[in-house]
Design a protein around this motif. Structure first.
Motif, PDB file in Angstrom:
ATOM      1  N   GLU A  46       0.840  -1.203   0.000  1.00 53.54           N
ATOM      2  CA  GLU A  46       0.000   0.000   0.000  1.00 53.54           C
ATOM      3  C   GLU A  46       0.875   1.254   0.000  1.00 53.54           C
ATOM      4  O   GLU A  46       0.635   2.189  -0.766  1.00 53.54           O
ATOM      5  N   ASN A  47       1.910   1.268   0.838  1.00 54.35           N
ATOM      6  CA  ASN A  47       2.819   2.419   0.895  1.00 54.35           C
ATOM      7  C   ASN A  47       3.536   2.625  -0.429  1.00 54.35           C
ATOM      8  O   ASN A  47       3.717   3.763  -0.861  1.00 54.35           O
ATOM      9  N   LEU A  48       3.956   1.546  -1.088  1.00 54.74           N
ATOM     10  CA  LEU A  48       4.632   1.688  -2.379  1.00 54.74           C
ATOM     11  C   LEU A  48       3.724   2.367  -3.401  1.00 54.74           C
ATOM     12  O   LEU A  48       4.166   3.241  -4.150  1.00 54.74           O
ATOM     13  N   PHE A  49       2.457   1.976  -3.423  1.00 54.82           N
ATOM     14  CA  PHE A  49       1.518   2.611  -4.345  1.00 54.82           C
ATOM     15  C   PHE A  49       1.294   4.081  -3.971  1.00 54.82           C
ATOM     16  O   PHE A  49       1.202   4.940  -4.848  1.00 54.82           O
ATOM     17  N   ILE A  50       1.211   4.363  -2.684  1.00 57.08           N
ATOM     18  CA  ILE A  50       1.041   5.749  -2.241  1.00 57.08           C
ATOM     19  C   ILE A  50       2.262   6.573  -2.637  1.00 57.08           C
ATOM     20  O   ILE A  50       2.133   7.663  -3.190  1.00 57.08           O
ATOM     21  N   TYR A  51       3.467   6.039  -2.381  1.00 58.84           N
ATOM     22  CA  TYR A  51       4.696   6.748  -2.745  1.00 58.84           C
ATOM     23  C   TYR A  51       4.727   7.015  -4.251  1.00 58.84           C
ATOM     24  O   TYR A  51       5.081   8.109  -4.688  1.00 58.84           O
ATOM     25  N   TYR A  52       4.366   6.003  -5.015  1.00 58.54           N
ATOM     26  CA  TYR A  52       4.397   6.148  -6.476  1.00 58.54           C
ATOM     27  C   TYR A  52       3.386   7.197  -6.939  1.00 58.54           C
ATOM     28  O   TYR A  52       3.704   8.062  -7.744  1.00 58.54           O
ATOM     29  N   PHE A  53       2.171   7.126  -6.413  1.00 60.17           N
ATOM     30  CA  PHE A  53       1.126   8.071  -6.817  1.00 60.17           C
ATOM     31  C   PHE A  53       1.489   9.495  -6.399  1.00 60.17           C
ATOM     32  O   PHE A  53       1.353  10.432  -7.187  1.00 60.17           O
ATOM     33  N   VAL A  54       1.946   9.671  -5.175  1.00 57.95           N
ATOM     34  CA  VAL A  54       2.372  11.000  -4.716  1.00 57.95           C
ATOM     35  C   VAL A  54       3.518  11.488  -5.596  1.00 57.95           C
ATOM     36  O   VAL A  54       3.563  12.654  -5.992  1.00 57.95           O
ATOM     37  N   GLY A  55       4.453  10.590  -5.924  1.00 58.76           N
ATOM     38  CA  GLY A  55       5.570  10.950  -6.789  1.00 58.76           C
ATOM     39  C   GLY A  55       5.126  11.367  -8.179  1.00 58.76           C
ATOM     40  O   GLY A  55       5.682  12.308  -8.764  1.00 58.76           O
ATOM     41  N   ILE A  56       4.121  10.675  -8.714  1.00 64.15           N
ATOM     42  CA  ILE A  56       3.589  11.058 -10.029  1.00 64.15           C
ATOM     43  C   ILE A  56       3.014  12.476  -9.960  1.00 64.15           C
ATOM     44  O   ILE A  56       3.235  13.285 -10.862  1.00 64.15           O
ATOM     45  N   ILE A  57       2.284  12.769  -8.904  1.00 62.97           N
ATOM     46  CA  ILE A  57       1.714  14.113  -8.757  1.00 62.97           C
ATOM     47  C   ILE A  57       2.830  15.149  -8.672  1.00 62.97           C
ATOM     48  O   ILE A  57       2.777  16.184  -9.353  1.00 62.97           O
ATOM     49  N   ILE A  58       3.857  14.866  -7.889  1.00 61.41           N
ATOM     50  CA  ILE A  58       4.986  15.797  -7.766  1.00 61.41           C
ATOM     51  C   ILE A  58       5.649  15.995  -9.120  1.00 61.41           C
ATOM     52  O   ILE A  58       5.942  17.121  -9.530  1.00 61.41           O
ATOM     53  N   ASN A 113      15.013  16.103 -15.613  1.00 61.22           N
ATOM     54  CA  ASN A 113      13.654  15.921 -15.095  1.00 61.22           C
ATOM     55  C   ASN A 113      13.667  15.631 -13.597  1.00 61.22           C
ATOM     56  O   ASN A 113      12.754  16.044 -12.876  1.00 61.22           O
ATOM     57  N   VAL A 114      14.688  14.907 -13.117  1.00 60.26           N
ATOM     58  CA  VAL A 114      14.805  14.645 -11.683  1.00 60.26           C
ATOM     59  C   VAL A 114      14.978  15.965 -10.934  1.00 60.26           C
ATOM     60  O   VAL A 114      14.329  16.194  -9.909  1.00 60.26           O
ATOM     61  N   TYR A 115      15.821  16.841 -11.449  1.00 60.37           N
ATOM     62  CA  TYR A 115      16.028  18.140 -10.798  1.00 60.37           C
ATOM     63  C   TYR A 115      14.723  18.931 -10.750  1.00 60.37           C
ATOM     64  O   TYR A 115      14.386  19.543  -9.731  1.00 60.37           O
ATOM     65  N   ARG A 116      14.004  18.925 -11.854  1.00 57.07           N
ATOM     66  CA  ARG A 116      12.724  19.642 -11.916  1.00 57.07           C
ATOM     67  C   ARG A 116      11.740  19.050 -10.900  1.00 57.07           C
ATOM     68  O   ARG A 116      11.020  19.782 -10.217  1.00 57.07           O
ATOM     69  N   THR A 117      11.732  17.734 -10.768  1.00 59.17           N
ATOM     70  CA  THR A 117      10.843  17.071  -9.820  1.00 59.17           C
ATOM     71  C   THR A 117      11.225  17.415  -8.385  1.00 59.17           C
ATOM     72  O   THR A 117      10.352  17.621  -7.533  1.00 59.17           O
ATOM     73  N   ILE A 118      12.512  17.515  -8.102  1.00 61.08           N
ATOM     74  CA  ILE A 118      12.956  17.877  -6.750  1.00 61.08           C
ATOM     75  C   ILE A 118      12.523  19.307  -6.406  1.00 61.08           C
ATOM     76  O   ILE A 118      12.099  19.583  -5.278  1.00 61.08           O
ATOM     77  N   ILE A 119      12.602  20.200  -7.381  1.00 61.79           N
ATOM     78  CA  ILE A 119      12.108  21.570  -7.164  1.00 61.79           C
ATOM     79  C   ILE A 119      10.623  21.514  -6.800  1.00 61.79           C
ATOM     80  O   ILE A 119      10.175  22.135  -5.825  1.00 61.79           O
ATOM     81  N   ALA A 120       9.845  20.765  -7.579  1.00 65.93           N
ATOM     82  CA  ALA A 120       8.407  20.632  -7.307  1.00 65.93           C
ATOM     83  C   ALA A 120       8.162  19.994  -5.944  1.00 65.93           C
ATOM     84  O   ALA A 120       7.235  20.398  -5.221  1.00 65.93           O
ATOM     85  N   LEU A 121       8.968  19.011  -5.585  1.00 63.56           N
ATOM     86  CA  LEU A 121       8.851  18.336  -4.297  1.00 63.56           C
ATOM     87  C   LEU A 121       8.920  19.340  -3.155  1.00 63.56           C
ATOM     88  O   LEU A 121       8.042  19.373  -2.283  1.00 63.56           O
ATOM     89  N   PHE A 122       9.924  20.195  -3.171  1.00 66.82           N
ATOM     90  CA  PHE A 122      10.077  21.140  -2.069  1.00 66.82           C
ATOM     91  C   PHE A 122       9.041  22.265  -2.114  1.00 66.82           C
ATOM     92  O   PHE A 122       8.611  22.750  -1.060  1.00 66.82           O
ATOM     93  N   ILE A 123       8.603  22.647  -3.294  1.00 68.20           N
ATOM     94  CA  ILE A 123       7.504  23.614  -3.387  1.00 68.20           C
ATOM     95  C   ILE A 123       6.251  23.020  -2.737  1.00 68.20           C
ATOM     96  O   ILE A 123       5.570  23.689  -1.951  1.00 68.20           O
ATOM     97  N   LEU A 124       5.968  21.753  -3.036  1.00 73.31           N
ATOM     98  CA  LEU A 124       4.768  21.123  -2.475  1.00 73.31           C
ATOM     99  C   LEU A 124       4.887  20.871  -0.977  1.00 73.31           C
ATOM    100  O   LEU A 124       3.887  20.965  -0.252  1.00 73.31           O
ATOM    101  N   VAL A 125       6.088  20.573  -0.489  1.00 71.18           N
ATOM    102  CA  VAL A 125       6.270  20.442   0.959  1.00 71.18           C
ATOM    103  C   VAL A 125       5.952  21.779   1.625  1.00 71.18           C
ATOM    104  O   VAL A 125       5.260  21.824   2.658  1.00 71.18           O
TER     105      VAL A 125
END
Length: 187
Positions: A46-58, A113-125
């Motif tokens: 369940e956590n793996l799916f949550i991590y993946y889905f949250v990651g897709i959104i990020i 793309n990883v760098y862009r995702t990390i930027i989005a990650l911290f914006i969303l946090v």
């Protein structure tokens, strides 16, 4: 169960790991540490799916909003005093051609793309922290109505995000098809 998890993980590309799983894991961890929310506290699958889905959104926030924002920024060149775009992308058809002939370009793009995702990650946090700090108690004061409105609002935001992602991906596919058809016609 462990064999199933191992089998799934073996089939996941490095792009999905670095743009979806890791950002999802990091986001869930940071949100749990700095807010009153916990997103992943179930079984490992369940956590793996949550991590993946949250990651897709990020990742989609990075692709749709962060990329667009950085692409629209203009900065002044220190030498010429001329304003230029902060980011300058190669035309997509040239990127396709170059990456087909130089595979390392695709690796560089994936890293980008990883760098862009990390930027989005911290914006969303920061967004979740601000929600927790400023708005959560206000929404909670309305009881179930406030919680339901917050949930519906989040669902609409996610729908808008994925509609835009779908459009962007459709345009990429169309560009690839057109390039393929054009190259086939010239042969």
């Amino acid at each position: 169960m462990e064999e199933l998890v191992k089998s799934i993980i073996e089939k996941i590309s490095s792009y999905n790991i670095f743009n979806n799983f890791f950002p999802g894991i990091i986001f869930c961890y940071l949100v749990e540490q700095c807010t009153r929310f916990s997103l992943a506290n179930g079984e490992i699958i369940e956590n793996l799916f949550i991590y993946y889905f949250v990651g897709i959104i990020i990742s989609r926030v990075g692709s749709i909003f962060v990329e667009k924002l950085l692409n629209s920024l203009k900065v002044k060149n220190k030498k010429t005093k001329e304003k230029k775009p902060y980011l300058e992308f190669a035309p997509y058809n040239k990127y396709i051609e170059a990456s087909e002939n130089e595979p390392f370009i695709a690796t560089l793009s994936e890293t980008n793309n990883v760098y862009r995702t990390i930027i989005a990650l911290f914006i969303l946090v920061i967004v979740v922290k601000l929600y927790d700090w400023i708005i959560y108690d206000f929404v909670s004061s309305f009881g179930a109505v406030g919680q339901n409105l917050a949930f519906i609002g989040i669902c609409f935001i996610i729908i808008i995000l994925f509609v835009n992602s779908y459009k962007k991906q459709t345009n990429y596919i169309k560009s690839r098809v057109e390039k393929y058809c054009n190259s086939k016609e010239t042969k």
